[in-house]
Structure formats: structure tokens, C-alpha cells
Motif scaffolding. Structure first.
Motif, PDB file in Angstrom:
ATOM      1  N   LEU A 202       0.816  -1.217   0.000  1.00 13.98           N
ATOM      2  CA  LEU A 202       0.000   0.000   0.000  1.00 13.98           C
ATOM      3  C   LEU A 202       0.846   1.262   0.000  1.00 13.98           C
ATOM      4  O   LEU A 202       0.308   2.368  -0.076  1.00 13.98           O
ATOM      5  N   ARG A 204       3.156   2.635  -2.109  1.00 11.49           N
ATOM      6  CA  ARG A 204       3.138   3.455  -3.329  1.00 11.49           C
ATOM      7  C   ARG A 204       2.178   2.814  -4.323  1.00 11.49           C
ATOM      8  O   ARG A 204       2.516   1.863  -5.004  1.00 11.49           O
ATOM      9  N   GLU A 277       8.247   8.958   4.101  1.00  9.53           N
ATOM     10  CA  GLU A 277       7.208   9.965   4.333  1.00  9.53           C
ATOM     11  C   GLU A 277       5.880   9.312   4.718  1.00  9.53           C
ATOM     12  O   GLU A 277       5.451   8.353   4.090  1.00  9.53           O
ATOM     13  N   HIS A 282       3.007  21.362   4.200  1.00 16.01           N
ATOM     14  CA  HIS A 282       3.533  22.224   3.133  1.00 16.01           C
ATOM     15  C   HIS A 282       3.157  23.686   3.321  1.00 16.01           C
ATOM     16  O   HIS A 282       2.011  23.996   3.639  1.00 16.01           O
ATOM     17  N   GLU A 317      -0.742  23.469   4.321  1.00 22.18           N
ATOM     18  CA  GLU A 317      -1.354  22.188   3.959  1.00 22.18           C
ATOM     19  C   GLU A 317      -0.790  21.078   4.830  1.00 22.18           C
ATOM     20  O   GLU A 317       0.423  20.998   5.027  1.00 22.18           O
ATOM     21  N   GLY A 321      -1.685  10.136   3.812  1.00 20.76           N
ATOM     22  CA  GLY A 321      -2.320   9.054   3.071  1.00 20.76           C
ATOM     23  C   GLY A 321      -3.071   8.123   4.006  1.00 20.76           C
ATOM     24  O   GLY A 321      -2.516   7.670   5.012  1.00 20.76           O
TER      25      GLY A 321
HETATM   26  N1  GAP Z   1      -1.420  17.737  -1.817  1.00 16.39           N
HETATM   27  C1  GAP Z   1      -0.090  17.427  -1.494  1.00 16.39           C
HETATM   28  C2  GAP Z   1       0.284  16.078  -1.859  1.00 16.39           C
HETATM   29  O1  GAP Z   1      -0.425  15.385  -2.575  1.00 16.39           O
HETATM   30  P1  GAP Z   1       2.138  14.275  -1.522  1.00 16.39           P
HETATM   31  O2  GAP Z   1       3.325  14.287  -0.605  1.00 16.39           O
HETATM   32  O3  GAP Z   1       2.366  13.985  -2.958  1.00 16.39           O
HETATM   33  O4  GAP Z   1       1.456  15.684  -1.309  1.00 16.39           O
HETATM   34  C3  GAP Z   1       0.560  13.361   0.358  1.00 16.39           C
HETATM   35  O5  GAP Z   1       1.074  13.260  -0.951  1.00 16.39           O
HETATM   36  C4  GAP Z   1       0.492  12.001   1.007  1.00 16.39           C
HETATM   37  O6  GAP Z   1      -0.245  11.088   0.189  1.00 16.39           O
HETATM   38  C5  GAP Z   1       1.841  11.327   1.234  1.00 16.39           C
HETATM   39  O7  GAP Z   1       2.437  11.783   2.426  1.00 16.39           O
HETATM   40  C6  GAP Z   1       1.462   9.854   1.307  1.00 16.39           C
HETATM   41  O8  GAP Z   1       1.003   9.533   2.622  1.00 16.39           O
HETATM   42  C7  GAP Z   1       0.285   9.779   0.364  1.00 16.39           C
HETATM   43  N2  GAP Z   1       0.720   9.268  -0.960  1.00 16.39           N
HETATM   44  C8  GAP Z   1       1.319   9.975  -1.945  1.00 16.39           C
HETATM   45  N3  GAP Z   1       1.558   9.186  -3.013  1.00 16.39           N
HETATM   46  C9  GAP Z   1       1.089   7.960  -2.693  1.00 16.39           C
HETATM   47  C10 GAP Z   1       1.023   6.708  -3.388  1.00 16.39           C
HETATM   48  N4  GAP Z   1       1.460   6.574  -4.632  1.00 16.39           N
HETATM   49  N5  GAP Z   1       0.479   5.638  -2.745  1.00 16.39           N
HETATM   50  C11 GAP Z   1       0.007   5.757  -1.476  1.00 16.39           C
HETATM   51  N6  GAP Z   1       0.038   6.908  -0.795  1.00 16.39           N
HETATM   52  C12 GAP Z   1       0.562   8.000  -1.374  1.00 16.39           C
END
Ligand code: GAP
Length: 455
Positions: A202, A204, A277, A282, A317, A321
Motif C-alpha cells: 500500500l 506506493r 514519508e 507544506h 497544507e 495518506g
Molecule cells: N497535496 C499534497 C500532496 O499530494 P504528496 O506528498 O504527494 O502531497 C501526500 O502526498 C500524502 O499522500 C503522502 O504523504 C502519502 O502519505 C500519500 N501518498 C502519496 N503518493 C502515494 C502513493 N502513490 N500511494 C500511497 N500513498 C501515497
């Protein structure tokens, strides 16, 4: 928001291999590979009966802490498909890209930002040592089309980050809810990314769920609110995990910042994958509202009702996830304890916080062939299930039933035995310490509610 007395004083346990969690999730109905009967789709998963309970609890607890407890925060639920211009204004069409290299020999692909520096310098594959081909750039937005008639169909995107709806609805929310800056808008919802290297279960995925707060402030108060939410979110995660030393805050270096951020911190959690992360805090400044004003032609500035100052609010922000929380909580909670009798029967236990555990209580008659025991147990279960997720189980011996509940993180098991029929008391067994107490049936509901409900 503190942990209850029941949450584990677990010793430091080894970092858990992701495969152990994948296997538990499939075996016990938390998570299944999507379209498994067709061979599956990389980076997409379905949630089973226990998974959906855990997810709902995680979501509800977040919503309660962020929206219900903050007078200056409200929520929305936006759509997944928006006008395509949104993604031009947001900068995603131009900037939301991964740079990828492929190995000439073994054909494996790697994100450039994930390659160890020595492999990058020597242009060498970390897998087989082969030569890496020229990097290519891929946009992560997932395309879709609106309309059915060829030539009239409009290309748009599934949202690449859920938060964009908040900027689109900002003006409507501010006016319809009569919010005054500083105020926040929250949302939980799906986001989609054509991740070039979906991996690690889960962690990525291509389809996942985010929770966002966008907090609108006067520029002079940006620092104050940035610090407030950074600390709030850090403490929020600390309150629901066991291994508190596996969490940290890390500031982004200038080369890591997303295109919309002037400053950023990650809340990170340490797993077998290293420090990763969990949530991003942000400093988005006026990027979003200015860009949407510019691209839409609508003025999204705010007039202070007292000072009459007109300005574009700046934004803090917090974006995390749901799925990554789900995974991290399982990695944090999972433990295999050796059999105390020395036999080969280890106990697998999920030390999930009782607030979040998918099943709160299991009701177990000591024997299933004794009518009175079964009748009393079913009566207790039917009463409890109106207030919390309760499971009735009379299959196999009581020890096995305890083990089954431990493995899914059920914090309490209630056993109905022959003494119950005499004096109306039951045994309540607690998952982590495996301690048992006897209480009267009338005391059971308040005893459990006190421990499994957040407040
Ligand atoms: N609006 C800001 C934003 O989208 P991000 O760091 O790209 O920031 C935020 O995403 C959160 O979304 C991450 O900290 C992670 O928990 C979750 N997330 C991002 N990409 C993901 C992915 N491919 N699969 C699962 N969770 C993901």
C-alpha cells in the motif's frame, strides 16, 4: 488524545517484513490484490471486511480530530474528475513528472530520485550492474475522457492530488459557511497517479486515498499556523502508534520541494523500508489561489471584515495518506510472540489502538453445545453490536479463539462460562497483557465503551 491504559507497553520489536503484513492482510481479510482472478493490477488493491472497518475507523478518527474538534475547520467531499484547466493551473500538467531510467541489460526501471548516488554517477544498474539508458520523463496524471462522440470528447484527468477541490470550492465554502480567515477546509478522498514504480504494497499505489487540511491564513500569520499544524499532526500520529521512536519530522532540502511548496516538513516513520514519508506539511503560500484566480479569471481574494484589507490568503497544507496510515499502523502493531510453553505455537498479535481496531470485542461461549451458554452469549453480542463491532465466535477451543482475535487486533474478548449462569459475571480478557478480570454483565457495556471510544 492519549493512549488508553490498554495500549501496549510493547518492547522494541524487530522491524516487520512487508510480506508478513501482505500475508496477514490476505489471510484475514484486510486487503486483497485487485482483479486477482485476472492476474492483478500493479499498485491497485481492494479492502476486505476487516480492512474496511479499520479504514473507516482511521478516517473517522482523523475527521473527528481535524473537523469536529476545530471550530474554524469545515469539511467537503469533492469529485474525482474536474475541469482539465484545473491541472494546468495547479502546475501538474507541466511539473508532475517522474524521471526514469531503464537498465539496458535487465530492463528494470528506476526513478532517478530513488537511485543511490554512486549508481547515478557511474550510470550503473543497482540490480545487475548493467548500463542505464538515457533518462525519460513521465507525467503522473491519469488521463480520462468525458463524452462519447469522437471529436467532441474532452480529455481530462483523475485528480492527481485530492486537495485541488478545496481550492476550487474555497470561495463557495467561505461564503456559504461564513468562515473568516484563519480557517481550514478538510477532505478525505481518492487520488490517482500513474506511478512508474508502484511497489511495497500500500505504500506506493496508483489509486490511493489522501486526507488533507488546507488552512487559509493572513500572510503575517503563516509561520504561526505552519508551526501549529506541524506539531498537531506530529502529536496526532504519536497518539496512535506504539513505537513512538520510529517517528520523526524532517525538513525538505531545496532540491526536494514540490513545485507548489516554499517550505515543507515530512512526518516520517521508520519501517523495514527505512525512513519514509507518512504525511507532508507544506507551506503553499498563495500559489494555489493565485494560480486559480489567474487561470479561471475569478477573483479569489478575501476581504477582512474588520480591516477591509483585501488579499489572497496563504495556505498551510497537511496532506497524508489513508492507505499509508493503514500500512504503517499494521507495521507498527504487528508482533509475533514466542510460545510461552516452549512449543511451536507462536502468538501473532496486532497491538492496534483500541479506538482503531476493526473488531472491538469478541463474545465467546465456553462451549457451543451448552444451550444456556450460547443463549446468554448471543444475548450479550446482540446488545453490544448496536454500539461497537462485536464478533460472536463458538468455533474451536477458547485458546484458539483468543489467538484468532489477537491476530486481527481485537482488544477485548468476553467469555461466558458456567459461573456466568450462576452470578451473571463474565470474563473480560485484554489482548496485550492477556490479563483477565470478572465483571457483572451490567458493567460490560460501559467498561468497553470507555476503552474503545475516542474522546
Ligand atoms: N497535496 C499534497 C500532496 O499530494 P504528496 O506528498 O504527494 O502531497 C501526500 O502526498 C500524502 O499522500 C503522502 O504523504 C502519502 O502519505 C500519500 N501518498 C502519496 N503518493 C502515494 C502513493 N502513490 N500511494 C500511497 N500513498 C501515497
Amino acid at each position: 488524545m492519549t493512549q488508553t491504559e490498554n495500549t501496549p507497553a510493547v518492547q522494541d520489536t524487530p522491524l516487520v517484513p512487508i510480506e508478513d503484513i501482505v500475508s496477514l492482510c490476505k489471510r484475514r481479510g484486510f486487503v486483497y490484490p485487485n482483479s486477482e482472478i485476472y492476474g492483478g493490477v500493479a499498485g491497485i488493491f481492494d479492502f476486505g471486511p476487516l480492512g474496511v472497518e479499520l479504514r473507516n475507523n482511521i478516517r473517522r478518527y482523523w475527521w473527528w480530530s481535524m473537523v469536529q474538534l476545530h471550530d474554524n475547520v469545515v469539511g467537503i467531499e469533492g469529485s474525482i474528475i474536474t475541469h482539465p484547466r484545473v491541472w494546468e493551473a495547479s502546475g501538474h500538467v507541466e511539473n508532475f513528472v517522474d524521471r526514469l531510467v531503464e537498465c539496458k541489460k535487465c530492463k528494470q526501471r528506476f526513478r532517478i530520485d530513488h537511485l543511490p548516488p554512486e549508481n547515478l554517477e557511474q550510470n550503473k544498474c543497482p540490480n545487475c550492474g548493467g548500463e542505464l539508458l538515457e533518462p525519460r520523463t513521465f507525467n503522473l496524471l491519469m488521463e480520462t475522457y468525458l463524452g462519447v462522440i469522437e471529436g467532441e470528447r474532452m480529455k481530462t484527468y483523475l485528480r492527481g492530488e485530492a486537495c485541488q477541490n478545496i481550492y476550487l470550492d474555497y470561495d463557495n465554502v467561505q461564503k456559504s459557511s461564513r468562515m473568516q480567515v484563519p480557517f481550514g477546509i478538510c477532505q478525505i478522498g481518492k487520488a490517482f497517479r500513474n506511478e512508474v514504480t508502484p511497489r511495497n504494497f500500500l505504500f506506493r499505489q496508483r489509486e490511493f486515498e489522501q486526507w488533507d487540511l488546507q488552512f487559509f491564513v493572513h500572510p503575517s500569520e503563516m509561520e504561526k499556523w505552519f508551526d501549529y499544524w506541524k506539531e498537531f499532526r506530529f502529536n496526532w500520529y504519536q497518539g496512535i502508534i506504539t513505537h513512538k521512536d520510529r517517528m520523526r519530522l524532517r525538513e525538505h532540502g531545496p532540491d526536494e520541494l514540490a513545485h507548489y511548496a516554499k517550505k515543507a516538513f515530512d512526518i516520517e516513520y521508520r519501517t523495514i523500508l527505512g525512513w519514509q514519508e507518512w504525511e507532508g506539511i507544506h507551506w503553499r503560500q498563495d500559489w494555489d489561489l493565485s494560480r486559480h484566480s489567474e487561470y479561471s479569471g475569478e477573483d479569489l481574494s478575501y476581504t477582512d471584515p474588520l480591516t477591509k484589507e483585501r488579499y489572497i490568503p496563504w495556505i498551510v497544507e497537511t496532506s497524508g495518506g489513508v492507505d499509508r496510515t493503514f500500512l504503517n499502523l499494521l507495521l507498527d502493531a504487528y508482533e509475533v510472540q514466542p510460545d510461552p510453553t516452549g512449543k511451536d505455537n507462536p502468538r501473532t498479535v496486532l497491538h492496534l489502538h483500541p479506538w482503531l481496531a476493526p473488531v472491538k470485542v469478541a463474545v465467546l461461549p465456553l462451549q457451543k453445545n451448552k444451550e444456556e451458554l450460547v443463549k446468554t452469549a448471543k444475548g450479550i453480542h446482540n446488545n453490544l453490536k448496536r454500539f461497537m463491532v462485536s464478533q460472536y465466535d463458538d468455533i474451536q477451543n477458547i485458546g484458539r479463539r483468543y489467538r484468532r482475535q489477537d491476530e486481527i487486533g481485537t482488544p477485548y474478548c468476553v467469555t461466558i462460562d458456567f459461573q456466568t449462569l450462576d452470578d451473571q459475571t463474565v470474563t473480560v480478557r485484554e489482548r496485550d497483557a492477556m490479563s483477565q478480570i470478572r465483571i457483572h454483565i451490567d458493567e460490560l457495556m460501559p467498561y468497553l465503551l470507555e476503552r474503545v471510544t475516542w474522546k
